[in-house]
Design a protein around this motif. Structure first.
Motif, PDB file in Angstrom:
ATOM      1  N   GLU A   9     -11.117  -1.395 -11.452  1.00 19.59           N
ATOM      2  CA  GLU A   9      -9.737  -1.811 -11.464  1.00 19.59           C
ATOM      3  C   GLU A   9      -9.033  -1.807 -12.658  1.00 19.59           C
ATOM      4  O   GLU A   9      -7.758  -1.240 -12.602  1.00 19.59           O
ATOM      5  CB  GLU A   9      -9.556  -3.462 -10.873  1.00 19.59           C
ATOM      6  CG  GLU A   9      -8.251  -3.839 -10.876  1.00 19.59           C
ATOM      7  CD  GLU A   9      -8.038  -5.131 -10.380  1.00 19.59           C
ATOM      8  OE1 GLU A   9      -6.816  -5.932 -10.475  1.00 19.59           O
ATOM      9  OE2 GLU A   9      -8.720  -5.927  -9.313  1.00 19.59           O
ATOM     10  N   TRP A  12      -8.229   1.836 -13.051  1.00 22.79           N
ATOM     11  CA  TRP A  12      -7.107   2.355 -12.359  1.00 22.79           C
ATOM     12  C   TRP A  12      -5.511   1.776 -12.946  1.00 22.79           C
ATOM     13  O   TRP A  12      -4.693   2.508 -12.968  1.00 22.79           O
ATOM     14  CB  TRP A  12      -7.042   1.771 -10.920  1.00 22.79           C
ATOM     15  CG  TRP A  12      -7.951   2.431  -9.925  1.00 22.79           C
ATOM     16  CD1 TRP A  12      -9.122   2.078  -9.459  1.00 22.79           C
ATOM     17  CD2 TRP A  12      -7.741   3.762  -9.730  1.00 22.79           C
ATOM     18  NE1 TRP A  12      -9.780   3.013  -8.598  1.00 22.79           N
ATOM     19  CE2 TRP A  12      -8.944   4.200  -8.704  1.00 22.79           C
ATOM     20  CE3 TRP A  12      -6.932   4.958  -9.882  1.00 22.79           C
ATOM     21  CZ2 TRP A  12      -9.088   5.563  -8.267  1.00 22.79           C
ATOM     22  CZ3 TRP A  12      -7.161   6.263  -9.357  1.00 22.79           C
ATOM     23  CH2 TRP A  12      -7.975   6.368  -8.722  1.00 22.79           C
ATOM     24  N   PHE A  21       0.039   1.595  -9.035  1.00 20.69           N
ATOM     25  CA  PHE A  21      -1.081   0.619  -8.751  1.00 20.69           C
ATOM     26  C   PHE A  21      -0.952  -0.153  -7.459  1.00 20.69           C
ATOM     27  O   PHE A  21      -1.797  -0.434  -6.410  1.00 20.69           O
ATOM     28  CB  PHE A  21      -1.445  -0.328  -9.981  1.00 20.69           C
ATOM     29  CG  PHE A  21      -2.834  -1.091  -9.661  1.00 20.69           C
ATOM     30  CD1 PHE A  21      -4.050  -0.685  -9.956  1.00 20.69           C
ATOM     31  CD2 PHE A  21      -2.513  -2.397  -9.130  1.00 20.69           C
ATOM     32  CE1 PHE A  21      -5.184  -1.357  -9.741  1.00 20.69           C
ATOM     33  CE2 PHE A  21      -3.741  -3.163  -9.047  1.00 20.69           C
ATOM     34  CZ  PHE A  21      -4.884  -2.760  -9.261  1.00 20.69           C
ATOM     35  N   ARG A  25      -3.454   1.473  -4.978  1.00 20.06           N
ATOM     36  CA  ARG A  25      -4.672   0.577  -4.948  1.00 20.06           C
ATOM     37  C   ARG A  25      -4.492  -0.809  -4.152  1.00 20.06           C
ATOM     38  O   ARG A  25      -5.508  -1.381  -3.664  1.00 20.06           O
ATOM     39  CB  ARG A  25      -5.169   0.102  -6.232  1.00 20.06           C
ATOM     40  CG  ARG A  25      -5.354   1.350  -7.378  1.00 20.06           C
ATOM     41  CD  ARG A  25      -6.074   2.518  -6.876  1.00 20.06           C
ATOM     42  NE  ARG A  25      -7.299   2.311  -6.078  1.00 20.06           N
ATOM     43  CZ  ARG A  25      -7.902   3.350  -5.313  1.00 20.06           C
ATOM     44  NH1 ARG A  25      -7.459   4.295  -5.154  1.00 20.06           N
ATOM     45  NH2 ARG A  25      -9.243   2.886  -4.919  1.00 20.06           N
ATOM     46  N   ARG A  26      -3.421  -1.512  -3.877  1.00 11.36           N
ATOM     47  CA  ARG A  26      -3.219  -2.662  -3.137  1.00 11.36           C
ATOM     48  C   ARG A  26      -2.427  -2.312  -1.613  1.00 11.36           C
ATOM     49  O   ARG A  26      -2.172  -3.310  -1.249  1.00 11.36           O
ATOM     50  CB  ARG A  26      -2.505  -3.553  -4.105  1.00 11.36           C
ATOM     51  CG  ARG A  26      -3.091  -4.012  -5.227  1.00 11.36           C
ATOM     52  CD  ARG A  26      -4.309  -4.928  -4.826  1.00 11.36           C
ATOM     53  NE  ARG A  26      -4.785  -5.450  -5.997  1.00 11.36           N
ATOM     54  CZ  ARG A  26      -6.102  -4.925  -6.300  1.00 11.36           C
ATOM     55  NH1 ARG A  26      -6.813  -4.259  -5.596  1.00 11.36           N
ATOM     56  NH2 ARG A  26      -6.704  -5.474  -7.490  1.00 11.36           N
ATOM     57  N   GLY A 102      -7.033   6.048  -2.272  1.00 12.92           N
ATOM     58  CA  GLY A 102      -5.694   5.517  -2.574  1.00 12.92           C
ATOM     59  C   GLY A 102      -4.800   5.534  -1.454  1.00 12.92           C
ATOM     60  O   GLY A 102      -4.640   6.583  -0.610  1.00 12.92           O
TER      61      GLY A 102
END
Length: 134
Positions: A9, A12, A21, A25-26, A102
């Protein structure tokens, strides 16, 4: 394809902007009609903003009116992976980068019928565009 790119994390967060991000990533999304590539009509290729993996060709991009960059197909077989997404009280198909996993957006079955019928609805923040050299 070689091994998938896997970063911590922290790595990233160092590599991506806060918006990238949040989306990549979320699993977030950008507001409609705000992304930098939504109206882009230049020839070229779209890569994953997280890892640089080729995702889409500008030839498959079209104006869906949805407010996000829309494509009829990935640049090549295996460029993206798809997963069932049941978040937000909906059943959708999530699209992720096949190389780094991603989050890119979603694919819907309401695209141009004469070009396969799919609409890959992708967040601009998840993309990096390289214009075609002339």
């Amino acid at each position: 394809m070689a091994d998938k790119l896997q970063l911590s994390e922290a790595e990233w967060r160092e590599r991506l902007s806060p918006e990238q991000f949040r989306i990549l990533r979320r699993g977030g999304t950008e507001r409609a009609f705000t992304g930098s590539y939504e109206k882009n009509k230049q020839a070229g290729e779209y890569y994953c903003a997280g890892c640089g993996h080729l995702l889409f060709d500008a030839d498959s991009k079209y104006d869906s009116g949805s407010g996000w960059p829309s494509f009829t197909r990935p640049a090549e077989a295996g460029a993206v992976d798809e997963h069932r997404d049941v978040s937000h009280g909906m059943v959708r198909t999530e699209v992720v980068c096949a190389n780094c996993e991603g989050h890119l957006g979603h694919v819907f079955p309401d695209g141009p019928r004469d070009d396969g019928g799919l609409r890959y609805c992708i967040n601009s923040a998840s993309l990096a565009f390289e214009p075609e050299e002339k």
